[in-house]
Design a protein around this motif. Structure first.
Motif, PDB file in Angstrom:
ATOM      1  N   TYR A 271     -27.716 -13.506 -49.307  1.00 26.28           N
ATOM      2  CA  TYR A 271     -29.297 -13.896 -48.900  1.00 26.28           C
ATOM      3  C   TYR A 271     -30.035 -12.389 -48.137  1.00 26.28           C
ATOM      4  O   TYR A 271     -29.150 -11.704 -48.239  1.00 26.28           O
ATOM      5  CB  TYR A 271     -28.944 -14.522 -47.406  1.00 26.28           C
ATOM      6  CG  TYR A 271     -28.040 -16.106 -47.081  1.00 26.28           C
ATOM      7  CD1 TYR A 271     -28.542 -17.142 -46.817  1.00 26.28           C
ATOM      8  CD2 TYR A 271     -27.146 -15.495 -47.344  1.00 26.28           C
ATOM      9  CE1 TYR A 271     -27.965 -18.004 -47.186  1.00 26.28           C
ATOM     10  CE2 TYR A 271     -25.889 -17.464 -47.242  1.00 26.28           C
ATOM     11  CZ  TYR A 271     -26.679 -18.069 -46.801  1.00 26.28           C
ATOM     12  OH  TYR A 271     -26.239 -19.385 -46.735  1.00 26.28           O
ATOM     13  N   ALA A 272     -30.825 -12.474 -48.759  1.00 20.19           N
ATOM     14  CA  ALA A 272     -31.400 -11.314 -49.180  1.00 20.19           C
ATOM     15  C   ALA A 272     -32.587 -11.259 -47.868  1.00 20.19           C
ATOM     16  O   ALA A 272     -33.223 -10.361 -47.396  1.00 20.19           O
ATOM     17  CB  ALA A 272     -32.896 -10.799 -50.352  1.00 20.19           C
ATOM     18  N   ASP A 273     -32.323 -12.165 -47.337  1.00 21.77           N
ATOM     19  CA  ASP A 273     -33.267 -12.647 -46.098  1.00 21.77           C
ATOM     20  C   ASP A 273     -32.885 -12.300 -45.042  1.00 21.77           C
ATOM     21  O   ASP A 273     -31.664 -13.675 -44.732  1.00 21.77           O
ATOM     22  CB  ASP A 273     -34.750 -13.551 -46.670  1.00 21.77           C
ATOM     23  CG  ASP A 273     -35.552 -13.934 -45.238  1.00 21.77           C
ATOM     24  OD1 ASP A 273     -35.472 -13.414 -44.224  1.00 21.77           O
ATOM     25  OD2 ASP A 273     -36.751 -15.082 -45.782  1.00 21.77           O
ATOM     26  N   THR A 274     -33.512 -11.699 -44.186  1.00 21.97           N
ATOM     27  CA  THR A 274     -32.017 -11.541 -42.727  1.00 21.97           C
ATOM     28  C   THR A 274     -32.637 -13.273 -41.738  1.00 21.97           C
ATOM     29  O   THR A 274     -31.941 -13.288 -41.052  1.00 21.97           O
ATOM     30  CB  THR A 274     -33.084 -10.874 -41.502  1.00 21.97           C
ATOM     31  OG1 THR A 274     -34.361 -10.252 -41.771  1.00 21.97           O
ATOM     32  CG2 THR A 274     -32.879  -9.281 -42.171  1.00 21.97           C
ATOM     33  N   ALA A 275     -33.504 -13.800 -42.408  1.00 19.63           N
ATOM     34  CA  ALA A 275     -34.200 -14.797 -41.352  1.00 19.63           C
ATOM     35  C   ALA A 275     -32.831 -15.875 -41.992  1.00 19.63           C
ATOM     36  O   ALA A 275     -32.665 -16.673 -41.221  1.00 19.63           O
ATOM     37  CB  ALA A 275     -35.409 -15.925 -41.466  1.00 19.63           C
TER      38      ALA A 275
ATOM     39  N   VAL B  56     -30.150 -15.343 -43.260  1.00 18.77           N
ATOM     40  CA  VAL B  56     -28.818 -14.879 -42.253  1.00 18.77           C
ATOM     41  C   VAL B  56     -28.451 -15.369 -40.855  1.00 18.77           C
ATOM     42  O   VAL B  56     -27.558 -15.812 -40.634  1.00 18.77           O
ATOM     43  CB  VAL B  56     -28.839 -12.939 -42.915  1.00 18.77           C
ATOM     44  CG1 VAL B  56     -27.764 -12.278 -41.720  1.00 18.77           C
ATOM     45  CG2 VAL B  56     -28.013 -12.662 -44.314  1.00 18.77           C
ATOM     46  N   ASP B  57     -29.455 -15.390 -40.386  1.00 19.16           N
ATOM     47  CA  ASP B  57     -29.560 -15.524 -38.955  1.00 19.16           C
ATOM     48  C   ASP B  57     -29.320 -17.085 -38.311  1.00 19.16           C
ATOM     49  O   ASP B  57     -29.020 -17.223 -37.599  1.00 19.16           O
ATOM     50  CB  ASP B  57     -31.047 -15.315 -38.417  1.00 19.16           C
ATOM     51  CG  ASP B  57     -30.848 -13.560 -37.769  1.00 19.16           C
ATOM     52  OD1 ASP B  57     -30.171 -12.975 -37.673  1.00 19.16           O
ATOM     53  OD2 ASP B  57     -32.409 -12.895 -37.724  1.00 19.16           O
TER      54      ASP B  57
ATOM     55  N   SER C 135     -25.904 -18.810 -37.113  1.00 15.55           N
ATOM     56  CA  SER C 135     -26.789 -19.663 -35.813  1.00 15.55           C
ATOM     57  C   SER C 135     -25.931 -20.881 -35.908  1.00 15.55           C
ATOM     58  O   SER C 135     -25.201 -21.897 -35.281  1.00 15.55           O
ATOM     59  CB  SER C 135     -28.086 -20.360 -35.661  1.00 15.55           C
ATOM     60  OG  SER C 135     -28.538 -19.022 -35.247  1.00 15.55           O
ATOM     61  N   GLU C 136     -25.968 -21.421 -37.472  1.00 18.42           N
ATOM     62  CA  GLU C 136     -24.753 -22.609 -37.771  1.00 18.42           C
ATOM     63  C   GLU C 136     -23.623 -22.453 -37.737  1.00 18.42           C
ATOM     64  O   GLU C 136     -22.903 -23.160 -37.200  1.00 18.42           O
ATOM     65  CB  GLU C 136     -25.406 -22.507 -39.872  1.00 18.42           C
ATOM     66  CG  GLU C 136     -26.672 -23.883 -39.269  1.00 18.42           C
ATOM     67  CD  GLU C 136     -27.194 -23.934 -41.018  1.00 18.42           C
ATOM     68  OE1 GLU C 136     -26.413 -23.723 -41.488  1.00 18.42           O
ATOM     69  OE2 GLU C 136     -28.363 -23.980 -41.124  1.00 18.42           O
ATOM     70  N   GLN C 137     -23.024 -21.121 -37.463  1.00 16.50           N
ATOM     71  CA  GLN C 137     -21.605 -20.539 -37.881  1.00 16.50           C
ATOM     72  C   GLN C 137     -21.427 -21.472 -36.211  1.00 16.50           C
ATOM     73  O   GLN C 137     -19.928 -22.101 -36.187  1.00 16.50           O
ATOM     74  CB  GLN C 137     -21.296 -19.646 -38.300  1.00 16.50           C
ATOM     75  CG  GLN C 137     -21.384 -19.172 -40.194  1.00 16.50           C
ATOM     76  CD  GLN C 137     -21.190 -18.360 -40.488  1.00 16.50           C
ATOM     77  OE1 GLN C 137     -20.945 -17.493 -39.985  1.00 16.50           O
ATOM     78  NE2 GLN C 137     -20.853 -17.992 -41.526  1.00 16.50           N
ATOM     79  N   SER C 138     -22.039 -20.595 -35.728  1.00 16.50           N
ATOM     80  CA  SER C 138     -22.005 -20.323 -34.497  1.00 16.50           C
ATOM     81  C   SER C 138     -22.042 -22.120 -33.407  1.00 16.50           C
ATOM     82  O   SER C 138     -20.896 -22.535 -32.674  1.00 16.50           O
ATOM     83  CB  SER C 138     -22.916 -19.648 -33.348  1.00 16.50           C
ATOM     84  OG  SER C 138     -22.621 -18.008 -33.582  1.00 16.50           O
ATOM     85  N   GLU C 139     -22.304 -22.088 -34.035  1.00 19.99           N
ATOM     86  CA  GLU C 139     -23.242 -23.969 -33.669  1.00 19.99           C
ATOM     87  C   GLU C 139     -21.605 -25.004 -33.967  1.00 19.99           C
ATOM     88  O   GLU C 139     -21.167 -25.624 -33.471  1.00 19.99           O
ATOM     89  CB  GLU C 139     -24.223 -24.628 -33.620  1.00 19.99           C
ATOM     90  CG  GLU C 139     -24.608 -26.024 -33.718  1.00 19.99           C
ATOM     91  CD  GLU C 139     -25.542 -25.951 -34.013  1.00 19.99           C
ATOM     92  OE1 GLU C 139     -25.696 -27.954 -34.241  1.00 19.99           O
ATOM     93  OE2 GLU C 139     -26.679 -26.050 -34.356  1.00 19.99           O
ATOM     94  N   SER C 140     -21.210 -24.449 -35.599  1.00 22.92           N
ATOM     95  CA  SER C 140     -20.613 -25.211 -35.907  1.00 22.92           C
ATOM     96  C   SER C 140     -19.352 -24.459 -34.992  1.00 22.92           C
ATOM     97  O   SER C 140     -18.296 -25.972 -34.618  1.00 22.92           O
ATOM     98  CB  SER C 140     -20.244 -24.607 -37.050  1.00 22.92           C
ATOM     99  OG  SER C 140     -19.032 -25.975 -37.354  1.00 22.92           O
ATOM    100  N   ALA C 141     -18.528 -23.508 -34.750  1.00 23.61           N
ATOM    101  CA  ALA C 141     -17.584 -23.273 -33.706  1.00 23.61           C
ATOM    102  C   ALA C 141     -17.503 -23.727 -32.206  1.00 23.61           C
ATOM    103  O   ALA C 141     -16.139 -24.162 -31.712  1.00 23.61           O
ATOM    104  CB  ALA C 141     -17.038 -21.632 -33.973  1.00 23.61           C
TER     105      ALA C 141
END
Length: 125
Positions: free
Chosen positions: A20-24, A26-27, A31-37
């Motif tokens: 991902y070249a766009d920080t948005a 990546v963010d 967020s999806e990783q955190s939500e999944s965890a």
């Protein structure tokens, strides 16, 4: 549960990871990783509470987590070496150094916790 694009699925099937070249972007992924965890956390917490009824029952989980984290830290050491070798920006190298250092600290803490379970069990407490 997070949704994956066709590009993400195809990359995973080929053993590649999307970049991902766009920080948005990546963010959003973070967020999806955190939500999944955290979604899975309720199930994990219930299982851990049911399984870990005494001192020695805790030990396998600690050792398993340490082994997985240590493997990731060793991999990240390679990423750090590559970043240094290729002259990547100092901020990237500094962040990778922080991650590797923290990973080693975490593995040391997990090792101490595993040792404490054995010490507690052998003392008869």
């Amino acid at each position: 549960m997070s949704r994956f694009s066709l590009t993400d699925v195809a990359a995973a099937c080929l053993g590649r990871r999307r970049v991902y070249a766009d920080t948005a972007e990546v963010d959003q992924l973070l967020s999806e990783q955190s939500e999944s965890a955290y979604t899975a956390a309720a199930d994990h917490a219930a299982l851990a509470t049911a399984k870990n009824t005494d001192t020695l029952a805790v030990q396998p989980g600690l050792l398993d987590a340490r082994g997985r984290i240590l493997a990731d830290v060793v991999y990240l050491e390679g990423v750090l070496t590559g970043a240094r070798t290729r002259g990547l920006p100092s901020e990237v190298i500094e962040r990778l150094e922080d991650v590797v250092d923290h990973g080693h600290e975490l593995t040391a803490l997990l090792a101490d916790a595993a040792r404490s379970t054995a010490a507690h069990a052998s003392s008869g407490n």
